[in-house]
Design a protein around this motif. Structure first.
Motif, PDB file in Angstrom:
ATOM      1  N   TRP A 269      44.669  45.387  47.904  1.00 49.33           N
ATOM      2  CA  TRP A 269      45.078  43.850  48.161  1.00 49.33           C
ATOM      3  C   TRP A 269      45.003  42.966  46.974  1.00 49.33           C
ATOM      4  O   TRP A 269      46.016  42.245  46.882  1.00 49.33           O
ATOM      5  N   MET A 270      43.994  43.109  46.166  1.00 49.04           N
ATOM      6  CA  MET A 270      43.944  42.049  44.969  1.00 49.04           C
ATOM      7  C   MET A 270      45.243  42.403  44.076  1.00 49.04           C
ATOM      8  O   MET A 270      45.683  41.543  43.377  1.00 49.04           O
ATOM      9  N   ARG A 271      45.354  43.731  43.859  1.00 50.52           N
ATOM     10  CA  ARG A 271      46.610  43.925  42.818  1.00 50.52           C
ATOM     11  C   ARG A 271      47.908  43.336  43.444  1.00 50.52           C
ATOM     12  O   ARG A 271      48.592  43.018  42.711  1.00 50.52           O
ATOM     13  N   ALA A 272      47.960  43.511  44.824  1.00 49.56           N
ATOM     14  CA  ALA A 272      49.143  43.151  45.355  1.00 49.56           C
ATOM     15  C   ALA A 272      49.129  41.528  45.404  1.00 49.56           C
ATOM     16  O   ALA A 272      50.571  41.094  45.114  1.00 49.56           O
ATOM     17  N   THR A 273      48.219  40.900  45.525  1.00 49.08           N
ATOM     18  CA  THR A 273      48.136  39.487  45.410  1.00 49.08           C
ATOM     19  C   THR A 273      48.489  39.125  43.919  1.00 49.08           C
ATOM     20  O   THR A 273      49.183  37.868  43.958  1.00 49.08           O
ATOM     21  N   TYR A 274      48.134  39.666  42.764  1.00 49.55           N
ATOM     22  CA  TYR A 274      48.383  39.310  41.581  1.00 49.55           C
ATOM     23  C   TYR A 274      49.924  39.575  41.330  1.00 49.55           C
ATOM     24  O   TYR A 274      50.378  39.013  40.511  1.00 49.55           O
ATOM     25  N   ARG A 275      50.773  40.361  42.171  1.00 50.59           N
ATOM     26  CA  ARG A 275      51.888  40.611  41.755  1.00 50.59           C
ATOM     27  C   ARG A 275      52.856  39.308  42.575  1.00 50.59           C
ATOM     28  O   ARG A 275      53.616  39.077  42.401  1.00 50.59           O
ATOM     29  N   ARG A 276      52.109  38.975  43.722  1.00 49.26           N
ATOM     30  CA  ARG A 276      52.833  37.894  44.493  1.00 49.26           C
ATOM     31  C   ARG A 276      52.620  36.380  43.772  1.00 49.26           C
ATOM     32  O   ARG A 276      53.532  35.758  43.634  1.00 49.26           O
ATOM     33  N   LEU A 277      51.593  36.349  43.270  1.00 46.54           N
ATOM     34  CA  LEU A 277      51.070  34.728  42.907  1.00 46.54           C
ATOM     35  C   LEU A 277      52.063  34.173  41.854  1.00 46.54           C
ATOM     36  O   LEU A 277      52.358  33.202  41.990  1.00 46.54           O
ATOM     37  N   PRO A 278      52.415  34.969  40.876  1.00 48.45           N
ATOM     38  CA  PRO A 278      53.487  34.444  39.891  1.00 48.45           C
ATOM     39  C   PRO A 278      54.705  33.962  40.308  1.00 48.45           C
ATOM     40  O   PRO A 278      55.604  33.451  39.807  1.00 48.45           O
ATOM     41  N   ASN A 279      55.029  34.589  41.695  1.00 46.06           N
ATOM     42  CA  ASN A 279      56.497  34.425  42.312  1.00 46.06           C
ATOM     43  C   ASN A 279      56.376  33.366  43.515  1.00 46.06           C
ATOM     44  O   ASN A 279      57.369  32.954  43.885  1.00 46.06           O
TER      45      ASN A 279
END
Length: 254
Positions: free
Chosen positions: A108-118
């Motif tokens: 979930w944390m890795r997915a979060t870091y893919r989401r946050l810049p967008n």
């Protein structure tokens, strides 16, 4: 000397300036990052005045700010986004419903870091913060924060240091310092109790620490999503080449 600064009611407050660049220059001082200011005390507010902090970039969403209003004091220029985003903060929904095993938290944390810049709200404050730094006086203090001062804040600081020309090793050192700056021995059991009381969830301490801390592979995901700092600042955040050059020039100590 430690980069971490002690405050009564603000967690994870530390300096993210003064890193060296490969050409022998150094990032300016007066650049700070932290968790939210909801619990800031009068002594904390006076300390901000003494540090000559004039600008706060608050990366939290409107409902986060409504739930935990900031106690900044007077005289600050505040950068915020009014993009509503999710009705419930994603991290709250995850800890209420998600897979809080070690593997589940890491994914979930890795997915979060893919989401946050967008996310548009993050992009708005990222751009405003960089534009502020492009014109910011060297004598003025600047602080960026989100809720915990580790994820959204961590990406902004990593982006800023990359634009200044700081090498990746130092950028990751700054990012990972959250794991030293926060007293997780005290925080983890406190959050575990809150989850039991609020959601009847028992989360293992190691998974809770992983969720509340940072890992290098989280930031890897953000950099993979961003690409080069210059391309992201230009193509996504909308900064002109002149603005990017001004950011870099203002960030370097003279």
């Amino acid at each position: 000397m430690s980069r971490v600064l002690e405050f009564e009611g603000i967690r994870n407050f530390r300096h993210f300036g003064e890193y060296a660049t490969p050409d022998g220059a150094k990032v300016r001082s007066g650049l700070y990052r932290s968790g939210h200011f909801h619990n800031a005390t009068e002594a904390d507010r006076q300390k901000l005045v003494d540090m000559n902090i004039s600008v706060v970039a608050d990366l939290r969403r409107p409902h986060e700010r409504d739930h935990e209003p900031s106690q900044w004091g007077e005289g600050l220029r505040v950068l915020q986004s009014n993009v509503a985003g999710h009705k419930e903060p994603p991290h709250l929904r995850f800890i209420r419903e998600g897979d809080m095993s070690l593997d589940g938290v890491a994914a979930w944390m890795r997915a979060t870091y893919r989401r946050l810049p967008n996310e548009p709200g993050n992009q708005e404050v990222f751009a405003a913060g960089l534009r502020e730094l492009a014109t910011h006086g060297a004598e003025e203090g600047f602080v960026v924060h989100c809720a915990a001062g580790k994820d959204r804040t961590g990406i902004f600081c990593a982006l800023t240091l990359a634009l200044a020309g700081v090498e990746r090793e130092a950028i990751y050192t700054d990012y990972l310092m959250t794991n030293e700056a926060v007293d997780y021995d005290a925080l983890v059991p406190m959050v575990q109790k809150r989850l039991r009381d609020s959601y009847q969830r028992d989360v293992p301490a190691d998974a809770m620490r992983l969720f509340l801390g940072v890992e290098a592979d989280y930031l890897d995901e953000a950099f993979d999503e961003i690409g080069s700092a210059e391309a992201y600042a230009s193509g996504v955040l909308g900064l002109s080449d002149d603005e990017i050059a001004a950011v870099r020039a203002k960030l370097i100590a003279r």
